[in-house]
Motif scaffolding. Structure first.
Motif, PDB file in Angstrom:
ATOM      1  N   GLY A  22       0.791  -1.232   0.000  1.00  8.54           N
ATOM      2  CA  GLY A  22       0.000   0.000   0.000  1.00  8.54           C
ATOM      3  C   GLY A  22       0.819   1.275   0.000  1.00  8.54           C
ATOM      4  O   GLY A  22       0.250   2.373  -0.104  1.00  8.54           O
ATOM      5  N   ASN A  23       2.137   1.183   0.107  1.00 12.14           N
ATOM      6  CA  ASN A  23       2.984   2.383   0.121  1.00 12.14           C
ATOM      7  C   ASN A  23       3.347   2.799  -1.300  1.00 12.14           C
ATOM      8  O   ASN A  23       3.630   1.959  -2.147  1.00 12.14           O
ATOM      9  CB  ASN A  23       4.282   2.111   0.899  1.00 12.14           C
ATOM     10  CG  ASN A  23       4.037   1.868   2.370  1.00 12.14           C
ATOM     11  OD1 ASN A  23       3.776   2.791   3.133  1.00 12.14           O
ATOM     12  ND2 ASN A  23       4.114   0.604   2.787  1.00 12.14           N
ATOM     13  N   GLN A  24       3.346   4.108  -1.553  1.00 13.29           N
ATOM     14  CA  GLN A  24       3.792   4.662  -2.827  1.00 13.29           C
ATOM     15  C   GLN A  24       5.230   5.126  -2.645  1.00 13.29           C
ATOM     16  O   GLN A  24       5.492   6.077  -1.919  1.00 13.29           O
ATOM     17  CB  GLN A  24       2.897   5.824  -3.265  1.00 13.29           C
ATOM     18  CG  GLN A  24       1.509   5.417  -3.723  1.00 13.29           C
ATOM     19  CD  GLN A  24       1.563   4.519  -4.964  1.00 13.29           C
ATOM     20  OE1 GLN A  24       2.318   4.771  -5.901  1.00 13.29           O
ATOM     21  NE2 GLN A  24       0.754   3.465  -4.966  1.00 13.29           N
ATOM     22  N   LEU A  25       6.145   4.431  -3.272  1.00  6.24           N
ATOM     23  CA  LEU A  25       7.568   4.688  -3.042  1.00  6.24           C
ATOM     24  C   LEU A  25       8.228   5.359  -4.240  1.00  6.24           C
ATOM     25  O   LEU A  25       7.781   5.204  -5.375  1.00  6.24           O
ATOM     26  CB  LEU A  25       8.278   3.370  -2.733  1.00  6.24           C
ATOM     27  CG  LEU A  25       7.748   2.659  -1.475  1.00  6.24           C
ATOM     28  CD1 LEU A  25       8.185   1.212  -1.448  1.00  6.24           C
ATOM     29  CD2 LEU A  25       8.229   3.375  -0.223  1.00  6.24           C
ATOM     30  N   LYS A  26       9.287   6.084  -3.967  1.00  7.36           N
ATOM     31  CA  LYS A  26      10.031   6.768  -5.016  1.00  7.36           C
ATOM     32  C   LYS A  26      11.447   6.210  -5.079  1.00  7.36           C
ATOM     33  O   LYS A  26      11.962   5.673  -4.105  1.00  7.36           O
ATOM     34  CB  LYS A  26      10.082   8.279  -4.739  1.00  7.36           C
ATOM     35  CG  LYS A  26       8.731   8.957  -4.781  1.00  7.36           C
ATOM     36  CD  LYS A  26       8.876  10.442  -4.499  1.00  7.36           C
ATOM     37  CE  LYS A  26       7.518  11.148  -4.538  1.00  7.36           C
ATOM     38  NZ  LYS A  26       7.654  12.596  -4.209  1.00  7.36           N
ATOM     39  N   LYS A  27      12.076   6.378  -6.233  1.00  2.00           N
ATOM     40  CA  LYS A  27      13.462   5.936  -6.399  1.00  2.00           C
ATOM     41  C   LYS A  27      14.337   6.617  -5.361  1.00  2.00           C
ATOM     42  O   LYS A  27      14.250   7.827  -5.147  1.00  2.00           O
ATOM     43  CB  LYS A  27      13.965   6.300  -7.797  1.00  2.00           C
ATOM     44  CG  LYS A  27      14.078   5.128  -8.737  1.00  2.00           C
ATOM     45  CD  LYS A  27      14.729   5.568 -10.031  1.00  2.00           C
ATOM     46  CE  LYS A  27      15.090   4.354 -10.875  1.00  2.00           C
ATOM     47  NZ  LYS A  27      15.761   4.729 -12.106  1.00  2.00           N
TER      48      LYS A  27
END
Length: 289
Positions: A22-27
């Motif tokens: 459910g987490n929206q992660l970034k590079k």
């Protein structure tokens, strides 16, 4: 189909899939995940995306959490402990008189295991060394023998081209490289000149190989008998990437050898058979060097 995020644990290392939960992660985000080695801290190399089930190695483990300030502090502390462990292991190797070169030390995030990476010319009986290290660090010890290419990837450095090693900056894995590639690309066949700092053939020989292989199917090899706009002749030289050949005409020309694009000539007899024989003999000689 499943939503995944790609996590990398080493610089330019392999990317592993995890369930983002459910987490929206970034590079570049630091995350805590569970791996086969235990709980680890890794860096997001691939943001959330959906991939087919065939691409996933089951079971797909869930993200534990996004790394906190305390987690990052622990990672920093582990790096300091790795330097100390490296020096201790060097002394133990000398004490046990083992023929091995210590390359790197790595603590798992939760300190449940310490990995010691080394190179050696052959097999090494390090059982007593493992017992000795375990008595000092009071945790699980793993000694892992690696190859010289892996050593170069871990340590980094500058190649003969003056740039940082490809393997330590952008190559995710090693691909097979052969002397035949150097020959087809018209490079020096002196192993010293086409080998990297690791002593193995340079990885960059692979970069243009597909282009050369494609053009070599079209450009007649040396010694081929061809028909040109000015008559019959024999190919004496190739410029593979430009698709050009030099031809010595049967009827001597005042201009000497003539140059043609492969599309301007017709092959009457390919020189491939003799080229293959010469190549085999050459490779046999190089293998003896």
């Amino acid at each position: 189909m499943a939503e995944v995020v790609g996590v990398r644990f080493k610089n330019v290392g392999k990317v592993y899939y995890f369930d983002p939960d459910g987490n929206q992660l970034k590079k570049g985000d630091q995350v805590i995940v569970e791996t086969s080695r235990g709980v680890e801290c890794g860096e997001v190399a691939m943001e959330n995306r959906t991939v087919s089930d065939e691409e996933i190695v089951q079971p797909l483990k869930k993200l534990i959490r996004i790394a906190t300030a305390d987690d990052l502090k622990r990672v920093e502390e582990n790096h300091k402990k790795e330097k100390n462990a490296f020096q201790i292991c060097l002394r133990k190797i000398a004490a046990h008189k083992l023929e091995m070169k210590l390359v790197d030390v790595e603590y798992t995030f939760d300190n449940s295991k310490i990995l010691f990476y080394f190179t050696a010319d052959g097999r090494v009986d390090f059982r007593e060394l493992v017992k000795d290290l375990a008595s000092v660090f009071r945790t699980r010890i793993e000694l892992r023998q690696i190859g010289v290419r892996d050593e170069a990837k871990m340590l980094g450095g500058l190649g003969v081209c003056g740039r940082p090693f490809c393997c330590s900056t952008f190559l995710g894995g090693f691909q097979p490289v052969s002397i035949k590639m150097a020959k087809e690309q018209g490079l020096s066949l002196n192993p010293v000149k086409i080998s990297g700092i690791c002593g193995r053939l340079m990885c960059c020989l692979k970069y243009e190989q597909n282009s050369y292989s494609e053009m070599l199917r079209l450009v007649p090899p040396v010694n081929s008998i061809v028909m040109t706009p000015r008559g019959k002749g024999t190919v004496t030289e190739q410029d593979v990437l430009k698709g050009l050949v030099k031809v010595k005409l049967d009827t001597p020309s005042l201009e000497g050898d003539c140059q043609y694009h492969y599309s301007e000539i017709k092959v009457l007899k390919s020189g491939k058979a003799s080229a293959v024989k010469q190549e085999s003999e050459l490779l046999e000689q190089l293998e003896k060097v």
